[in-house]
Design a protein around this motif. Structure first.
Motif, PDB file in Angstrom:
ATOM      1  N   THR A  15       0.859  -1.184   0.000  1.00 20.80           N
ATOM      2  CA  THR A  15       0.000   0.000   0.000  1.00 20.80           C
ATOM      3  C   THR A  15       0.891   1.228   0.000  1.00 20.80           C
ATOM      4  N   ALA A  16       0.726   2.066  -0.997  1.00 20.92           N
ATOM      5  CA  ALA A  16       1.601   3.233  -1.142  1.00 20.92           C
ATOM      6  C   ALA A  16       1.268   4.282  -0.091  1.00 20.92           C
ATOM      7  N   SER A  20       3.126   9.274  -2.344  1.00 21.30           N
ATOM      8  CA  SER A  20       4.197   8.490  -2.974  1.00 21.30           C
ATOM      9  C   SER A  20       3.618   7.608  -4.071  1.00 21.30           C
ATOM     10  N   ALA A  21       4.312   7.560  -5.191  1.00 21.37           N
ATOM     11  CA  ALA A  21       3.879   6.696  -6.289  1.00 21.37           C
ATOM     12  C   ALA A  21       4.424   5.287  -6.151  1.00 21.37           C
ATOM     13  N   ARG A  22       5.389   5.106  -5.251  1.00 23.57           N
ATOM     14  CA  ARG A  22       6.012   3.799  -5.087  1.00 23.57           C
ATOM     15  C   ARG A  22       5.595   3.147  -3.783  1.00 23.57           C
ATOM     16  N   LEU A  23       5.437   1.836  -3.857  1.00 18.95           N
ATOM     17  CA  LEU A  23       5.105   1.051  -2.676  1.00 18.95           C
ATOM     18  C   LEU A  23       6.340   0.886  -1.792  1.00 18.95           C
ATOM     19  N   PRO A  24       6.154   0.695  -0.489  1.00 20.64           N
ATOM     20  CA  PRO A  24       7.295   0.356   0.366  1.00 20.64           C
ATOM     21  C   PRO A  24       8.024  -0.892  -0.126  1.00 20.64           C
ATOM     22  N   THR A  26       8.398  -1.811  -3.257  1.00 23.56           N
ATOM     23  CA  THR A  26       9.226  -1.402  -4.392  1.00 23.56           C
ATOM     24  C   THR A  26      10.511  -0.745  -3.917  1.00 23.56           C
ATOM     25  N   GLU A  27      10.405   0.138  -2.941  1.00 26.19           N
ATOM     26  CA  GLU A  27      11.603   0.798  -2.406  1.00 26.19           C
ATOM     27  C   GLU A  27      12.570  -0.233  -1.822  1.00 26.19           C
ATOM     28  N   ASN A  50       6.168  -2.654  -8.659  1.00 21.23           N
ATOM     29  CA  ASN A  50       5.165  -1.742  -8.126  1.00 21.23           C
ATOM     30  C   ASN A  50       3.743  -2.157  -8.515  1.00 21.23           C
ATOM     31  N   ASN A  51       3.604  -2.719  -9.715  1.00 19.24           N
ATOM     32  CA  ASN A  51       2.268  -2.967 -10.250  1.00 19.24           C
ATOM     33  C   ASN A  51       1.866  -4.437 -10.310  1.00 19.24           C
TER      34      ASN A  51
END
Length: 685
Positions: A15-16, A20-24, A26-27, A50-51
Motif C-alpha cells: 500500500t503506497a 508516494s507513487a512507489r510502494l514500500p 518497491t523501495e 510496483n504494479n
C-alpha cells in the motif's frame, strides 16, 4: 533472489504511502537490487515490482494463504535468467512441499508472429519478438527441475503460470493457441478468480518456510556443458534446456526447416502436427540465412548442438562446421567413442561427415548440404586458401563465408563479435549479413542475451569487456556478485597449486596463458617446460600432430582430465568451459596510463608474423584474453607477469588466494575477499 517474505509480511508493504507513487515493497526491492546486483534497477523492473507483485500478494491474502512464502526474482542455477516469483508452501492434505513459479507480464495486447507461434510481440515498442510467456515459464520450470533435485522428488511439486494481469482475454486471444501444461498455464485479468482457485488447490494455509528453505538450500546439479549434449545426441530429453532467446532462435530455425524440407515421412510432425506438415506453406525462392550472435556462455554452441541433436533424432542429417580444430576433433572423438562393437569404422566415417571444418566446402555443390550449422563463425576466414591449396588455386579470393552459404540449403551461423583471434578471421554479424544480402539471401539475426557461464554473471562479462577495452577502455573495480568468484594469485606457483587442488576436489580446472612463450615439440616422451616465469616453469599442452604419455592430444586438452597438467592457449581453450579457470596474462598485455595496451613484440603467436597490421594484432590479442578470461563456470583466478599490471589487477580485484583451515582439516588454498557461490561451497567445500 532479491527478497523472501510471507504473503502477510508483503501485504503490509503493498500500500503506497500518501503522496508516494512507489510502494514500500518497491523501495525495498530497489535497495536490494542495488546491493545484490551492484547497479540500479531499470524502469521495467520497478514498474513490475510496483504494479505486478501486489496482484499476486493480494490474491494469496484473499485466499487465506497468509503464510505462503514468496521469493522474488529467483535466479535459475548457472544462468542470469530469473523467475519473477516462486511461491513456496505445503500441499493440502499431504503437507508436502509445493511450489508455483510465476512469470508476471504487464502487457495489455499481444500478437503472434505468423511464422512462429511462440514468437510474440508484447507491445514493448522495441520491434523485437519475445518468447511466448507460457513457453517461457514452461522452459524455466523444466530448467529448475533439471538442476534442483528437490523438485524432482514429485512430478507435481512444481507448477508454472504466466500472469498477464492487465490484459483482457480478447486482447491477447492469440496467446491461448499455445497448449498449456503443468509447467505453463496462462491467466489474464479475466481469469483472476480462476487464478485464486489454482492457489487454493495448490497450497494449504500452513507455513511455507520449510519449503522455501529446502529450495534455497537445494544442491544445484552441475551445469551440463556443450560436450554433454554431444554425448547424449541420441537420447530423448538428453540435450540442454534452452531458455529465452536461445529457445526462440531454435524454434524459429526448426520451423523454417520443417516448412522448406523435402516432404518425407521423417519430417512430418517434428515441430508441427500433421496438419501443418511440410509443403503446406509457400516456399520462398530466396535462401534464408540465420545468424545467432552472443557473448561467451550465451548458449551459441548449445543451440548448435541441440539443433543437430533434434534433427538427428528425426533421422535428418545436419552438418556442424567450425574453424576450431580442438572443437571439431573433440566432437568427432565423442561420437567415435560411442561406437558399438563392430561399428567403429562406420562411426568414424559418420563423425567425419557430421563434424567438418569451414574450409571443407570450397568445392561443394550448390545446396549440396541440407542444414549447415557454422559454430564459432567468428573464426571464419577471408578465404579458404591455406598452405595445402594447389598453387593454381591460391589466387581464388572467393570469401569463405560465400562458399558456406552456397553449399547449404539452410546456412546457420553462430558467433561472438569479440572472439576472432587471428588476423585473417573476419566473422562478424555485420560482415555475414552484408555478404548474404549481397548474394540475394534473406537474413535473420538473433541476439542471445543470456549467459550460462561464470555462474550466470552478466556483470562479469561486462567487466571483462571493460577491462580489455572492448570496444572502449574503461577498467572498473570488480564488485563480487555472489555468482562468479574472481581472485588474483600471488604467483604462478600459487595459481598452479590452487587449480590442482580444485581438480583433486573433483572440479574441472585448467590454466591458460597468453601466447608469450615458444611452443616446442616434445623432447622424446617429455613435454618441454616452455612457459618460464622466474624460477617457475610449466609446459604448454601437447603440440598438434605429436603425442606424449599421460598427456592428452592438443585438441582434447580442455576435456581430458589429464589436461590439468599443462597450460592451454587460446586455440585449445576456445569454445570449452571448466569449473575453475586460471589465466596467466603474459607480457603481451600490460597496464599503462590507465588502460591495457598490447605489446606486439612480446607475442610468440606465429599468426602475427609477416605483414600484419598493428591494429589487427591489437584486436586479436584483446579478443584472445576475452576468450581466456571467460572460460570459467564457477571462478577465475588471474596472475599477470608484468609487475605494474599485477599491481593494477590487485587494485581492481578484491579477491585473493590464501591458506585456510576448513573443519579441522589440513590447510588448503581458498579464495579470500570474494564470496564463493553457495552452490560451489556445498559441492566442493
Amino acid at each position: 533472489m532479491l527478497l523472501q517474505m510471507s504473503a502477510a509480511e508483503l501485504g503490509r508493504l503493498v500500500t503506497a504511502p500518501a503522496g508516494s507513487a512507489r510502494l514500500p515493497l518497491t523501495e525495498k526491492l530497489i535497495e536490494a537490487h542495488a546491493d545484490i546486483k551492484g547497479k540500479a534497477a531499470d524502469r521495467s523492473n520497478i514498474d513490475s515490482w510496483n504494479n505486478s507483485i501486489p496482484v499476486v500478494v493480494r490474491a494469496l491474502l484473499d485466499c487465506g494463504l497468509d503464510e505462503v512464502e514468496v521469493q522474488i526474482e529467483v535466479d535459475l542455477p548457472h544462468t542470469n535468467s530469473a523467475v519473477d516469483l516462486v511461491l513456496c508452501g505445503r500441499q493440502p492434505g499431504t503437507g508436502s512441499d509445493m511450489y508455483l513459479a510465476v512469470e508476471l507480464k504487464q502487457v495489455r495486447h499481444a500478437t503472434v508472429d505468423p511464422r512462429c507461434p511462440i514468437a510474440v510481440d508484447l507491445g514493448f515498442g522495441d520491434g523485437k519478438n519475445k518468447l511466448h510467456p507460457v513457453r517461457q515459464i514452461q522452459r524455466y520450470c523444466e530448467y529448475m527441475v533439471r538442476y534442483l533435485p528437490h523438485l524432482r522428488v514429485d512430478d507435481d511439486r512444481l507448477t508454472g503460470v504466466a500472469l498477464l494481469h492487465n490484459a483482457r482475454d480478447a486482447d491477447v486471444e492469440a496467446l491461448f493457441d499455445l497448449p498449456e501444461s503443468r509447467h505453463g498455464f496462462l491467466y489474464t485479468l479475466d481469469d483472476l478468480d480462476r487464478f485464486r482457485r489454482a492457489l487454493t488447490a495448490r497450497f494449504s494455509p500452513a507455513s511455507g518456510k520449510r519449503a522455501a528453505t529446502a529450495l534455497e538450500e537445494d544442491r544445484r546439479d552441475p551445469l551440463l556443458k556443450v560436450t554433454d549434449v554431444a554425448r547424449q545426441r541420441s537420447v530423448t530429453g538428453g540435450g540442454l534446456t534452452l531458455l529465452d532467446e536461445q529457445y526462440l532462435a531454435f524454434d524459429l530455425i526448426t520451423r523454417h526447416l520443417e516448412k522448406t524440407a523435402p516432404k518425407t515421412g521423417f519430417d512430418v510432425g517434428l515441430f508441427y502436427g500433421s496438419d501443418t506438415a511440410p509443403g503446406t506453406a509457400a516456399r520462398s525462392d530466396r535462401k534464408r540465412v540465420f545468424i545467432l550472435r552472443g557473448g561467451p556462455g550465451s548458449g551459441k554452441s548449445a543451440v548448435a548442438l541441440e539443433l543437430q541433436r533434434a534433427l538427428g533424432l528425426e533421422r535428418r542429417e545436419a552438418v556442424l562446421a567450425s574453424g576450431s580444430h580442438a572443437y571439431t576433433e573433440t566432437l568427432r572423438e565423442i561420437m567415435i567413442s560411442t561406437a558399438r562393437q563392430g561399428r567403429l569404422a562406420a562411426r568414424r566415417r559418420a563423425a567425419g561427415r557430421l563434424y567438418q571444418y569451414f574450409n571443407s566446402f570450397a568445392d561443394a555443390g550448390e545446396d549440396s548440404v541440407d542444414v549447415l550449422i557454422c559454430d564459432e563463425a567468428h573464426r571464419m576466414r577471408r578465404n579458404s586458401t591455406d598452405r595445402w591449396t594447389p598453387k593454381d588455386l591460391r589466387d581464388d579470393e572467393r570469401p569463405q563465408a560465400a562458399e558456406l552459404i552456397r553449399a547449404a540449403r539452410v546456412p546457420i551461423f553462430l558467433l561472438d563479435d569479440h572472439q576472432s583471434i587471428r588476423p585473417d578471421e573476419v566473422g562478424t554479424a555485420d560482415y555475414l549479413r552484408q555478404l548474404a544480402e549481397d548474394s540475394g539471401c534473406l537474413v535473420e539475426v538473433t541476439d542471445l542475451e543470456g549467459t550460462f557461464r561464470a555462474g550466470g554473471s552478466k556483470r562479469y562479462q561486462q567487466w571483462v569487456q571493460q577491462l580489455l577495452g572492448l570496444p572502449t577502455p574503461d577498467p572498473v573495480a570488480w564488485q563480487p556478485d555472489g555468482r562468479m568468484t574472481l581472485a588474483v594469485a600471488d604467483s604462478p606457483a600459487q595459481l598452479q597449486q590452487f587449480i590442482r587442488e580444485r581438480g583433486f576436489e573433483g572440479a574441472t580446472a585448467r590454466i591458460t596463458a597468453g601466447f608469450c612463450w615458444p611452443w616446442s615439440k616434445p623432447d622424446g616422451d617429455r613435454l618441454v617446460d616452455d612457459v618460464v616465469i622466474g624460477e617457475w616453469r610449466m609446459p604448454w599442452n601437447v603440440k598438434p600432430q605429436h603425442s606424449v604419455p599421460d598427456a592428452p592430444r592438443s585438441d582434447l586438452w580442455s576435456t581430458d582430465p589429464h589436461g590439468i597438467g599443462q597450460i592451454g592457449c587460446v586455440y585449445t581453450a576456445q569454445t570449452f568451459e571448466y569449473d575453475w579457470n586460471g589465466v596467466i596474462i603474459g607480457p603481451d598485455l600490460v597496464f599503462r596510463d590507465g588502460r591495457f595496451t598490447v605489446e606486439r613484440s612480446a607475442s610468440h603467436d606465429p599468426a602475427f608474423r609477416g605483414p600484419v597490421s598493428d591494429d589487427d594484432v591489437d584486436r586479436c590479442v584483446r579478443n584472445a584474453y576475452h576468450v581466456l578470461l571467460t572460460r570459467g563456470v564457477v571462478g577465475t583466478v588471474v596472475y599477470a607477469v608484468d609487475p605494474a599490471t599485477q599491481t593494477e589487477l590487485r587494485r581492481l580485484i578484491p579477491g585473493s588466494i590464501g591458506m585456510q583451515n576448513h573443519d579441522g582439516s589440513r590447510p588448503r588454498l581458498t579464495v579470500e575477499g570474494a564470496h564463493l557461490p553457495p552452490a560451489y561451497r556445498r559441492r566442493h567445500g
